[in-house]
Write an enzyme that holds these catalytic residues in place. Sequence first.
Site, PDB file in Angstrom:
ATOM      1  N   TYR A  53      21.827  -5.553  19.577  1.00  0.00           N
ATOM      2  CA  TYR A  53      21.219  -4.674  19.519  1.00  0.00           C
ATOM      3  C   TYR A  53      21.352  -3.106  19.840  1.00  0.00           C
ATOM      4  O   TYR A  53      22.443  -3.156  20.843  1.00  0.00           O
ATOM      5  CB  TYR A  53      19.827  -4.707  20.418  1.00  0.00           C
ATOM      6  CG  TYR A  53      18.593  -3.603  20.993  1.00  0.00           C
ATOM      7  CD1 TYR A  53      18.165  -3.266  19.249  1.00  0.00           C
ATOM      8  CD2 TYR A  53      18.639  -2.605  21.381  1.00  0.00           C
ATOM      9  CE1 TYR A  53      17.615  -2.281  18.903  1.00  0.00           C
ATOM     10  CE2 TYR A  53      17.574  -1.415  21.158  1.00  0.00           C
ATOM     11  CZ  TYR A  53      17.164  -1.612  20.252  1.00  0.00           C
ATOM     12  OH  TYR A  53      15.936   0.383  20.076  1.00  0.00           O
ATOM     13  N   GLY A  60      14.995  -0.328  17.891  1.00  0.00           N
ATOM     14  CA  GLY A  60      13.353  -0.627  18.139  1.00  0.00           C
ATOM     15  C   GLY A  60      13.123  -1.671  17.043  1.00  0.00           C
ATOM     16  O   GLY A  60      13.314  -2.547  16.812  1.00  0.00           O
ATOM     17  N   ASN A 195      18.648   6.004  26.659  1.00  0.00           N
ATOM     18  CA  ASN A 195      17.290   5.036  26.321  1.00  0.00           C
ATOM     19  C   ASN A 195      17.898   4.163  27.822  1.00  0.00           C
ATOM     20  O   ASN A 195      17.770   3.289  28.804  1.00  0.00           O
ATOM     21  CB  ASN A 195      17.891   2.999  26.260  1.00  0.00           C
ATOM     22  CG  ASN A 195      17.587   1.956  25.747  1.00  0.00           C
ATOM     23  OD1 ASN A 195      17.695   1.206  25.310  1.00  0.00           O
ATOM     24  ND2 ASN A 195      15.999   2.593  25.981  1.00  0.00           N
ATOM     25  N   ARG A 291     -11.012  17.906  61.098  1.00  0.00           N
ATOM     26  CA  ARG A 291     -11.530  17.395  61.851  1.00  0.00           C
ATOM     27  C   ARG A 291     -11.111  15.231  60.990  1.00  0.00           C
ATOM     28  O   ARG A 291     -10.601  14.684  61.958  1.00  0.00           O
ATOM     29  CB  ARG A 291     -12.984  15.924  62.551  1.00  0.00           C
ATOM     30  CG  ARG A 291     -13.042  15.284  63.505  1.00  0.00           C
ATOM     31  CD  ARG A 291     -14.478  15.250  63.465  1.00  0.00           C
ATOM     32  NE  ARG A 291     -15.806  15.595  62.937  1.00  0.00           N
ATOM     33  CZ  ARG A 291     -16.940  14.758  62.184  1.00  0.00           C
ATOM     34  NH1 ARG A 291     -16.843  13.573  63.042  1.00  0.00           N
ATOM     35  NH2 ARG A 291     -18.159  14.945  62.333  1.00  0.00           N
TER      36      ARG A 291
END
Length: 522
Positions: A53, A60, A195, A291
């Site tokens: 890839y 993508g 990436n 408080r």
Amino acid sequence: MTLDGYKLSIDEIVGVARGEDKIELSFTKDSYERMIATRDMKNGLIDSGVPIYGVTSGFGDSNTRQISKQKTVQLQDNLIRFLSAGTGPLASRDVVRATMLIRANCLARGWSGIRPELLELLIACLGADILPIVPERGSVGASGDLVPLSYLAALLTGQGNVQHEGAVKTAAEALAECGLTPLALESKEGLALVNGTSFMSGFAALALHDAEQLAVVADVCTAMASQVLLGNPDHFAPFLFEQKPYVGMIASADVIRTLLIDVDALQVDSMNPDLHFRELENPIQDRYSIRCAPHVTGVLRDTLAWARRWVEIEVNSSNDNPLFDPVDRVVRHGGNFYGGHIGQSMDSLKTAVASVGDLLDRQLELIVDEKFNNGLTPNLIARLDDDDVRLGLFHGFKGMQIAASSLVAEALKETMPATSFSRSTEAHNQDKVSMGTIAARDARTVIELTQRVAAIHLIALCQAADLRGLACLTPATRAVYDLVRSVSEFVDADRPLDVDIEAVANLIVIGKVRAAAERRDF
């Protein structure tokens, strides 16, 4: 500083990001050897024809389109070109420097299949303060920060514009001036640079540091508010917080109690047994914004604790895809680029900071409002004699209160969780995304707004201390008073205070307010 991908701290990131001096960076021998091993493995797999890839495939949704070895270099260059679609304001110098350092550290882990020379050029550019010009908008936070980081990748190839020595230059020009040579990206190298989560992590690291400063400043404000309002210091007694032992809340109460160390507890005389009812001159309890302050700032402190752990994991991770496993000789395709932890931590941080801003605004109301400020003047105007012709003309801190309310409203608006707005994009390949970068940018914005609220409050507190008499302060809060007064004088008549706000905000940002409060050399 030597990078290895495993030990980079938030404090080191802030030091590099905001430092003015040129720095020398390097990476370890182990990092070098891992980079060589994974790069050799990558090249062998390319030669074998195995589809990888983003190396021998498209990006993508286009990952089914395998390309030849001969096209792998051009693919990386095209990646940088089509991702340069950022918009919006330009990232600040400290964010860009943080981004570059984090990206270098992540790549120094060595599992991304890049050459050591690429990392050497990246850290050389950071060392020489050659900074890419990066638009803030354009990242969905998965696959990492593709659009913003493309401007960093462009710098290393000699493309685009940069900031260098106070001027905008072409990347090629700046590199040449520093004796650096741009690189032609090899396979995977463009993807390894873009990436990842380093842009959102740069925002996150700086936000954590600044919010930690704000937590202390908020406790300082609470202590001073208690003093000028003649409040009850017993609200911060250790016994109370031992019964509900949140670590951050205990720490906040400890800070306030230390600042109030010499203040006497409220004394109330017993009721005459012959009476059936009486009105007390002073309330037994202060309002919630005083408080319950440790219960608000303590939430911020506890959020900071776990958020810091998460961000330090992120900046010491391999967060690109794919990664190369040289032991099993396997390419691991995964989703480490997903910025979910950064998104969740920053959404939580901005909510906690905005709540503190709201707390300070409520305290400010008590101090400027004559109905609640226990004898201080309306809107903290200077005291005037009964026959002073200027009576009725001055409005003191009325504008400051309005401004603070506006800032807090804007901060609270930004607390909408960015991580809830995942959008399917990129042809439904990125069908679930983190929006971590938007969350981190939001956190930056909320912190900047709250720093100004705290600045307004501190100026008002010093005005109130002058009106009450400086004897109401302890040595520690007097040190804070003296610091604020070094940049903002007593308001004896209506005058613009915008410059004062920024001056005091700067003291908060650079840590001087915290340092003054933590002094123990009185």
